[in-house]
Design a protein around this motif. Structure first.
Motif, PDB file in Angstrom:
ATOM      1  N   ALA A 165       0.821  -1.211   0.000  1.00  0.00           N
ATOM      2  CA  ALA A 165       0.000   0.000   0.000  1.00  0.00           C
ATOM      3  C   ALA A 165       0.851   1.254   0.000  1.00  0.00           C
ATOM      4  N   GLY A 166       2.053   1.156   0.542  1.00  0.00           N
ATOM      5  CA  GLY A 166       2.929   2.319   0.591  1.00  0.00           C
ATOM      6  C   GLY A 166       3.781   2.500  -0.639  1.00  0.00           C
ATOM      7  N   ASN A 167       3.607   1.615  -1.643  1.00  0.00           N
ATOM      8  CA  ASN A 167       4.398   1.688  -2.881  1.00  0.00           C
ATOM      9  C   ASN A 167       5.897   1.791  -2.578  1.00  0.00           C
ATOM     10  N   THR A 168       6.365   0.884  -1.742  1.00  0.00           N
ATOM     11  CA  THR A 168       7.752   0.901  -1.293  1.00  0.00           C
ATOM     12  C   THR A 168       8.709   0.489  -2.404  1.00  0.00           C
ATOM     13  N   ILE A 169       9.794   1.249  -2.529  1.00  0.00           N
ATOM     14  CA  ILE A 169      10.882   0.899  -3.433  1.00  0.00           C
ATOM     15  C   ILE A 169      12.189   1.045  -2.655  1.00  0.00           C
ATOM     16  N   PRO A 170      13.279   0.460  -3.143  1.00  0.00           N
ATOM     17  CA  PRO A 170      14.554   0.605  -2.433  1.00  0.00           C
ATOM     18  C   PRO A 170      14.963   2.070  -2.321  1.00  0.00           C
ATOM     19  N   ALA A 171      15.827   2.355  -1.362  1.00  0.00           N
ATOM     20  CA  ALA A 171      16.346   3.711  -1.176  1.00  0.00           C
ATOM     21  C   ALA A 171      17.773   3.625  -0.662  1.00  0.00           C
ATOM     22  N   GLY A 172      18.656   4.439  -1.243  1.00  0.00           N
ATOM     23  CA  GLY A 172      20.046   4.441  -0.808  1.00  0.00           C
ATOM     24  C   GLY A 172      20.908   5.224  -1.770  1.00  0.00           C
ATOM     25  N   ASN A 173      22.183   5.341  -1.442  1.00  0.00           N
ATOM     26  CA  ASN A 173      23.137   6.060  -2.278  1.00  0.00           C
ATOM     27  C   ASN A 173      23.875   5.110  -3.217  1.00  0.00           C
ATOM     28  N   GLY A 174      24.519   5.700  -4.222  1.00  0.00           N
ATOM     29  CA  GLY A 174      25.436   4.967  -5.065  1.00  0.00           C
ATOM     30  C   GLY A 174      26.850   5.113  -4.550  1.00  0.00           C
ATOM     31  N   ALA A 175      27.802   4.501  -5.255  1.00  0.00           N
ATOM     32  CA  ALA A 175      29.194   4.510  -4.803  1.00  0.00           C
ATOM     33  C   ALA A 175      29.777   5.914  -4.732  1.00  0.00           C
ATOM     34  N   ALA A 176      29.238   6.841  -5.529  1.00  0.00           N
ATOM     35  CA  ALA A 176      29.755   8.212  -5.528  1.00  0.00           C
ATOM     36  C   ALA A 176      29.201   9.045  -4.383  1.00  0.00           C
ATOM     37  N   GLY A 177      28.279   8.467  -3.594  1.00  0.00           N
ATOM     38  CA  GLY A 177      27.767   9.162  -2.425  1.00  0.00           C
ATOM     39  C   GLY A 177      26.489   9.933  -2.644  1.00  0.00           C
ATOM     40  N   THR A 178      25.976   9.942  -3.865  1.00  0.00           N
ATOM     41  CA  THR A 178      24.723  10.643  -4.159  1.00  0.00           C
ATOM     42  C   THR A 178      23.562   9.658  -4.172  1.00  0.00           C
ATOM     43  N   ALA A 179      22.343  10.191  -4.012  1.00  0.00           N
ATOM     44  CA  ALA A 179      21.154   9.342  -3.955  1.00  0.00           C
ATOM     45  C   ALA A 179      20.978   8.575  -5.264  1.00  0.00           C
ATOM     46  N   GLN A 180      20.699   7.286  -5.146  1.00  0.00           N
ATOM     47  CA  GLN A 180      20.475   6.431  -6.308  1.00  0.00           C
ATOM     48  C   GLN A 180      18.990   6.407  -6.652  1.00  0.00           C
ATOM     49  N   ASP A 181      18.677   6.498  -7.929  1.00  0.00           N
ATOM     50  CA  ASP A 181      17.298   6.461  -8.407  1.00  0.00           C
ATOM     51  C   ASP A 181      16.821   5.011  -8.502  1.00  0.00           C
ATOM     52  N   TYR A 182      15.739   4.697  -7.771  1.00  0.00           N
ATOM     53  CA  TYR A 182      15.114   3.377  -7.879  1.00  0.00           C
ATOM     54  C   TYR A 182      13.698   3.463  -8.442  1.00  0.00           C
ATOM     55  N   SER A 187      10.772  11.789 -23.910  1.00  0.00           N
ATOM     56  CA  SER A 187      11.389  11.367 -22.658  1.00  0.00           C
ATOM     57  C   SER A 187      10.508  10.288 -22.039  1.00  0.00           C
ATOM     58  N   PHE A 188      11.122   9.240 -21.492  1.00  0.00           N
ATOM     59  CA  PHE A 188      10.357   8.065 -21.066  1.00  0.00           C
ATOM     60  C   PHE A 188      10.666   7.693 -19.615  1.00  0.00           C
ATOM     61  N   LYS A 189      10.771   8.718 -18.749  1.00  0.00           N
ATOM     62  CA  LYS A 189      11.013   8.480 -17.335  1.00  0.00           C
ATOM     63  C   LYS A 189       9.802   7.787 -16.704  1.00  0.00           C
ATOM     64  N   VAL A 190      10.057   6.893 -15.746  1.00  0.00           N
ATOM     65  CA  VAL A 190       8.989   6.154 -15.080  1.00  0.00           C
ATOM     66  C   VAL A 190       8.255   7.070 -14.105  1.00  0.00           C
ATOM     67  N   PRO A 191       6.928   7.092 -14.130  1.00  0.00           N
ATOM     68  CA  PRO A 191       6.176   7.923 -13.179  1.00  0.00           C
ATOM     69  C   PRO A 191       6.442   7.507 -11.730  1.00  0.00           C
ATOM     70  N   ALA A 192       6.159   8.404 -10.822  1.00  0.00           N
ATOM     71  CA  ALA A 192       6.378   8.144  -9.399  1.00  0.00           C
ATOM     72  C   ALA A 192       5.576   6.934  -8.939  1.00  0.00           C
ATOM     73  N   PRO A 193       6.062   6.210  -7.911  1.00  0.00           N
ATOM     74  CA  PRO A 193       5.322   5.055  -7.395  1.00  0.00           C
ATOM     75  C   PRO A 193       3.872   5.406  -7.080  1.00  0.00           C
TER      76      PRO A 193
END
Length: 719
Positions: free
Chosen positions: A114-131, A473-479
């Motif tokens: 129900a919360g449309n959970t997706i992974p969350a975290g940074n990449g190796a460069a220290g910036t937020a990773q897009d999931y 542009s074909f970006k995925v819509p928000a959860p």
């Protein structure tokens, strides 16, 4: 005494498939059994993307000599899809996705609950990773985030490294980001890649020894564990981008430029040469003598990196071969210097082969590149040239280079009314295709206002931009915001993954029909929950169906791009279409050049000077190495390659049966669309029957009461 080198890799599938076609059998005589070996130090060295036909006395003298004196597996198989991370998981677990549950290189994690959970975290460069969009997994931080997201079960079975560590053995992995890390997800051993060093104590040890560290290591530690780099550290794992040139060939008005990789360049060499040399020096000069690992894996991105940039057979690709062979020479010298050469096995294996990116030459003839008269305009990066040069697109030339082969599935689907997304914005590529007259298949346009691309004066190539409601542009819509019956495409190179979150059967069938009619696509595999779809095989039939990942990582449809092993570019057989990316070389397809990879093994546990025609695969590496260490991996799909060993685990004779597998029924009533017209208006009048089917070439190895299936190729048959 220098060890003999034999590359061990075996693709296994123990699944009975209904099949038809020609079949033949052969039996390999039994090998006398001897007592099980005591644990023998083993080093696995992965040459990323190494084609077997690239091994020769000129470009790879060290590897050639080891092949001659060791075991050469002449019929080795990469795990399909033939991606780096897919095969990284096979090396790690000895398993296929049906068992391991892993779907890299790029896959999508649909929102959960129900919360449309997706992974969350940074990449190796220290910036937020897009999931929100499909994620590329060649990053240790991405893998760590995913492992946490899956409750520590990113890999559903115990790995080779975890097995060795459970037995008290010291292990070490070094090399390519992501590919090295997935071998030791539990972080139980020594680790060095292009971004970090683990454990933290190893950071201290290396700095005390005067070794530089990867610049991004500072992103891995904080607080009391924070790392401060020495002023002289620099960035030892930095590598240059590809050398490019600009062309206006894709703009009918001759104004807008598109960047192209300069396959004629001879100045760059292997841009990762210095990075690989640095990591090998840490291994041979510090890890090997001080930690004395019994199991090591060394994985460098060579020659794959230069094959992608410039294509198989190109000058820089050959420089990559020489670079990697020099690293092998340094490994052998390090073993000798530490007195380990006579009691160490070396297994050299590639994760996959490689093909040139190109459409059919009858539609897209090869073209010359007029070489640059000046060096690239960028600065040197660890000794490698970088930037753009003054090379130019030349005339038609049968000995030239491809300017075709790129396909954007989300664009083709959107144009046809599907709600498709691939996670990428506006893009351009010089590999979309120029026909014999120089007409571009997908012209380049300029979004002056930014209404399509989100930023003013952005270039793009997209046929969907001509729709009444234009899309580029074909970006995925928000959860939670995906439209009904949406399709998310994880573009992977030689194969694409398609996710249908709503699992609407009609959408899947319409998607399959579209793929069957477009000649850029080859064999199609569909989740078995959708039932029999004419002209397709199921994901289960190629070991891609996993109940634990259904709806949460496993695609609904997987398609290999079309390939042709009868065509050569720069003297190297094998061409294929790819997900749009501007690459000159690619893998991931079910084509012969991608599936058939390198496997060589040498050392005290292996027979000398032996060529084996027995089918083997990358899933066989882990169980075989485990056996050499006195261990076992009962959950692995692969087998111990006893026919190569001095002291085999079994003396049972091996029987090999070759056959072809086809769907129960072909798809009919189709009209096939030529790659030169992405709108689909232009039909292929040479194919009059309108039928589509698949041929899956297989070899079944029967031994010790079990049958292991190896896939040679899968191709689409259109008539």
């Amino acid at each position: 005494m220098q060890p003999r080198l034999a590359l061990i890799a075996s693709l296994l599938i123990g699944l009975v498939l209904a099949g038809c076609g020609s079949s033949n059998s052969s039996t390999i005589p039994a090998t006398p059994a001897t007592p099980a070996p005591t644990a023998t130090r083993t080093v696995i060295m992965v040459w990323d993307g190494l084609r077997p036909d690239s091994v020769n006395a000129t470009d790879t003298p060290n590897l050639y000599a080891l092949r001659q004196s060791g075991v050469n597996f002449s019929d080795n198989h990469s795990t399909y899809p033939t991606f780096t991370m897919m095969n990284g998981s096979s090396f790690a677990t000895g398993s296929f996705p049906k068992t391991s549950g892993f779907y890299g290189n790029t896959f999508w994690t649909p929102p959960q609950g129900a919360g449309n959970t997706i992974p969350a975290g940074n990449g190796a460069a220290g910036t937020a990773q897009d999931y929100q969009d499909p994620v590329f997994t060649e990053d240790y931080q991405v893998l760590s985030t995913l492992n946490t997201y899956y409750g520590g079960q990113l890999l559903l079975v115990k790995s080779l490294f975890a097995t060795a560590q459970s037995a008290g053995l010291v292990t070490a992995t070094i090399g390519k980001s992501g590919a090295a890390y997935i071998q030791d997800l539990g972080q139980g051993g020594i680790f060095l890649d292009e971004n970090t060093v683990q454990p933290r104590s190893l950071v201290t040890d290396l700095q005390a020894g005067g070794f530089a560290l990867p610049a991004n290591v500072v992103k891995n530690y904080a607080g009391a564990d924070a790392v401060t780099l020495a002023a002289s550290n620099g960035n030892p794992t930095a590598r240059a981008g590809y050398v490019t040139f600009n062309t206006t060939a894709y703009d009918p008005a001759g104004q807008q430029t598109v960047s192209s990789r300069d396959a004629s360049d001879t100045t760059q060499g292997a841009p990762e040469d210095a990075a690989n040399k640095y990591m090998m020096s840490v291994f041979t000069q510090f890890i090997l003598p001080n930690k004395k690992p019994m199991l090591s894996l060394i994985w460098f991105r060579t020659p794959d990196n230069v094959e992608h940039g410039y294509g198989p057979g190109s000058p820089n690709m050959k420089a990559g071969l020489r670079s990697q062979d020099a690293r092998l020479g340094e490994l052998l010298a390090g073993l000798r210097a530490n007195g380990m050469d006579s009691n160490t096995n070396i297994v050299v294996v590639s994760d996959h082969g490689h093909s040139s990116v190109s459409g059919p030459l009858s539609l897209y003839p090869l073209r010359a590149i007029t070489a640059s008269a000046t060096l690239p305009n960028g600065g040197l990066v660890n000794g490698a040239t970088s930037g753009s040069n003054t090379a130019a697109l030349g005339a038609l030339n049968a000995n030239g280079f491809s300017f075709s082969g790129d396909v954007r599935s989300a664009d083709l689907l959107t144009y046809r009314g599907f709600k498709a997304f691939d996670g990428a914005g506006c893009s351009t590529s010089a590999m979309y295709g120029l026909d014999a007259n120089g007409a571009p298949t997908v012209p380049v346009k300029l979004d002056a206002s930014g209404s399509l691309c989100g930023s003013a004066n952005t270039k793009y190539q997209a046929i969907s931009a001509t729709l009444a409601t234009p899309v580029a542009s074909f970006k995925v819509p928000a959860p939670g915001s995906l439209p009904a019956n949406a399709i998310v495409v994880a573009a992977n190179g030689g194969s694409d993954y398609f996710y249908v979150p709503g699992h609407d059967a009609a959408t899947v069938k319409n998607l399959v029909k579209m793929l069957q009619q477009r000649e850029e696509y080859g064999a199609i595999f569909v989740d078995s929950r959708y039932g029999a779809i004419a002209g397709t095989l199921t994901l289960a039939q190629v070991n891609l169906e996993n109940a634990n990942r259904q709806n949460n990582g496993q695609p609904d449809v997987v398609v290999s791009f079309n390939w042709d092993h009868g065509v050569s570019v720069q003297g190297m057989p094998g061409i294929e279409f790819e997900s749009v990316g501007g690459q000159r070389g690619m893998h991931g397809s079910f084509g012969i050049a991608d599936v058939h990879n390198t496997l060589i093994a040498n050392g005290p546990s292996f027979q000398p000077a032996k060529t084996l025609a027995t089918p083997s695969g990358n899933v066989d590496v882990a169980p075989t190495v485990a056996y050499l260490l006195g261990l076992s991996m009962p959950q692995a799909d692969g087998r111990v390659l006893n026919e190569a060993l001095v002291k085999p685990a079994s003396s049972t004779a091996i029987s090999v049966t070759t056959s072809a597998v086809n769907p129960a029924a072909a798809a009919t009533g189709l009209s096939f669309e030529l790659p030169t017209d992405p709108t689909g208006v232009l039909k292929d009048t040479a194919l009059t029957l309108g039928t589509y089917n698949i041929e899956l070439g297989v070899k079944d190895v029967s031994v010790d009461g079990k049958t292991y299936r190896y896939f040679d190729y899968a191709k689409a048959v259109r008539k």
